[in-house]
Design a protein around this motif. Structure first.
Motif, PDB file in Angstrom:
ATOM      1  N   UNK A  89     -13.717 -21.139  17.458  1.00  0.00           N
ATOM      2  CA  UNK A  89     -12.688 -20.929  18.489  1.00  0.00           C
ATOM      3  C   UNK A  89     -13.240 -20.518  19.846  1.00  0.00           C
ATOM      4  N   UNK A  90     -14.426 -19.882  19.871  1.00  0.00           N
ATOM      5  CA  UNK A  90     -14.996 -19.415  21.142  1.00  0.00           C
ATOM      6  C   UNK A  90     -16.035 -20.394  21.697  1.00  0.00           C
ATOM      7  N   UNK A 129      -8.207 -15.310   9.901  1.00  0.00           N
ATOM      8  CA  UNK A 129      -6.933 -16.034   9.885  1.00  0.00           C
ATOM      9  C   UNK A 129      -6.060 -15.721  11.105  1.00  0.00           C
ATOM     10  N   UNK A 130      -6.054 -14.455  11.526  1.00  0.00           N
ATOM     11  CA  UNK A 130      -5.236 -14.069  12.680  1.00  0.00           C
ATOM     12  C   UNK A 130      -5.732 -14.748  13.952  1.00  0.00           C
ATOM     13  N   UNK A 131      -7.056 -14.776  14.136  1.00  0.00           N
ATOM     14  CA  UNK A 131      -7.638 -15.429  15.316  1.00  0.00           C
ATOM     15  C   UNK A 131      -7.338 -16.923  15.297  1.00  0.00           C
ATOM     16  N   UNK A 134      -3.704 -17.715  16.176  1.00  0.00           N
ATOM     17  CA  UNK A 134      -3.495 -17.648  17.619  1.00  0.00           C
ATOM     18  C   UNK A 134      -4.115 -18.857  18.316  1.00  0.00           C
ATOM     19  N   UNK A 135      -5.279 -19.270  17.824  1.00  0.00           N
ATOM     20  CA  UNK A 135      -5.946 -20.449  18.385  1.00  0.00           C
ATOM     21  C   UNK A 135      -5.069 -21.690  18.209  1.00  0.00           C
ATOM     22  N   UNK A 136      -4.506 -21.857  17.030  1.00  0.00           N
ATOM     23  CA  UNK A 136      -3.636 -23.005  16.765  1.00  0.00           C
ATOM     24  C   UNK A 136      -2.395 -22.971  17.656  1.00  0.00           C
TER      25      UNK A 136
END
Length: 244
Positions: A89-90, A129-131, A134-136
Motif C-alpha cells: 500500500x505504501x 486488514x484495517x490498512x 482503508x486502501x481499498x
C-alpha cells in the motif's frame, strides 16, 4: 432543343432526389450503410480474432486474511476467473499504476459472479486488514470479489516467487520503500490453472504487465528484455475464460 433536353434531365434528377435522398438518410440513421460496408468488406465482427490461451500450470493453494478480517483461500476462487497481483500500500513507484489498471479491470468485470481479484501485500507487517480496507476504500473498490490479502511475510514471498513465479522481495535501494517486485498480473481460469497468450514464436508469455493499458505495440520489460501484453490483452482474455 438543347433547352428542352436540359429541362428533361433536370426533371429526372429532381424526381430521383425526391425518391432516393430520404432513403439514403434513413439508412444512415439506422446504421444500414455501415452494416452493408462491413458485409462488402468481408468483416462480420469488430472483435479481434480468437486468441488461443495456453495453460502454464496450476495456481498455488493459499490461505490468508483479507481487508475485512475474513480468511480467504484459493477455494473461494473456485469456479471463478481471477487476476493476481503482488503489491504494497505504501509503494511509491509502480503500485499506483497497477492499482489504476486493476480498477479498469474491476470496472468491466467486477459485477460478474464468476470473476475475482486477489491482491497480495508483500509488506504484511504494515498492511494489516484495517490498512488494506482503508486502501481499498481510497481506491474506490466496489467489488466484493476483490480481496486484499495479508498474512505471514515468508509465506507470501514463497507464494509469489515459487507459487505464481511473480518476483517479490525486500530491497535496500533508495526509492523502493524497502521492497521490490515485478508489475506483473497472473490470470487464473475457473479450474485453477494459470493461463496466458503465446508470443509470435508460439512460446507462452505467462504474465501480463500491469503497467500499461495499450499492449498493441508491446511493452518491454526491463528485467527480461521481452515484450509483455498489458491490460487491453488481459481484458480480452478474461472475457474468453469467462465463456469457457
Amino acid at each position: 432543343m438543347k433547352n428542352k433536353s436540359y429541362i428533361g434531365i433536370s426533371f429526372i434528377i429532381l424526381v430521383f432526389g425526391i425518391y432516393a435522398i430520404p432513403k439514403i438518410i434513413d439508412r444512415f440513421q439506422n446504421g444500414d450503410v455501415v452494416k452493408q460496408d462491413r458485409l462488402n468488406s468481408g468483416i462480420t465482427s469488430e472483435k479481434e480474432p480468437h486468441v488461443n490461451l495456453t495453460t502454464i500450470g496450476k495456481a498455488p493453494k493459499f490461505s490468508l486474511t483479507d481487508q475485512n478480517g475474513k480468511t480467504v483461500t484459493n477455494e473461494d476462487y473456485a469456479g471463478k476467473v481471477y487476476v493476481v497481483e503482488f503489491f504494497f500500500s505504501t509503494c511509491p513507484s509502480i503500485c499506483p499504476i497497477m492499482n489504476e489498471n486493476m480498477l479498469l479491470i474491476e470496472k468491466e468485470f467486477g459485477t460478474h459472479k464468476n470473476f475475482g481479484i486477489a491482491s497480495f501485500t508483500i509488506n504484511p507487517e504494515y498492511d494489516t486488514p484495517e490498512v488494506l480496507k482503508n486502501h481499498a476504500k481510497q481506491l474506490g473498490v466496489t467489488s466484493p470479489n476483490w480481496h486484499f490479502l495479508t498474512g505471514d511475510q515468508k509465506y507470501i514471498y514463497e507464494l509469489a516467487n515459487k507459487g505464481f513465479n511473480i518476483y517479490a522481495g525486500e530491497s535496500k535501494k533508495d526509492g523502493d520503500a524497502g521492497f521490490e517486485h515485478s508489475g506483473y498480473f497472473a490470470l487464473v481460469d475457473k479450474k485453477g490453472n494459470i493461463r496466458s497468450r503465446k508470443d509470435k514464436s508460439g512460446n507462452p508469455i505467462i504474465f501480463y504487465t500491469g503497467l500499461n493499458y495499450d499492449d498493441k505495440e508491446g511493452f518491454k520489460d526491463n528485467l527480461e528484455g521481452k515484450y509483455k501484453p498489458g491490460i487491453f490483452a488481459i481484458k480480452e482474455d478474461i472475457s474468453i475464460l469467462l465463456e469457457e
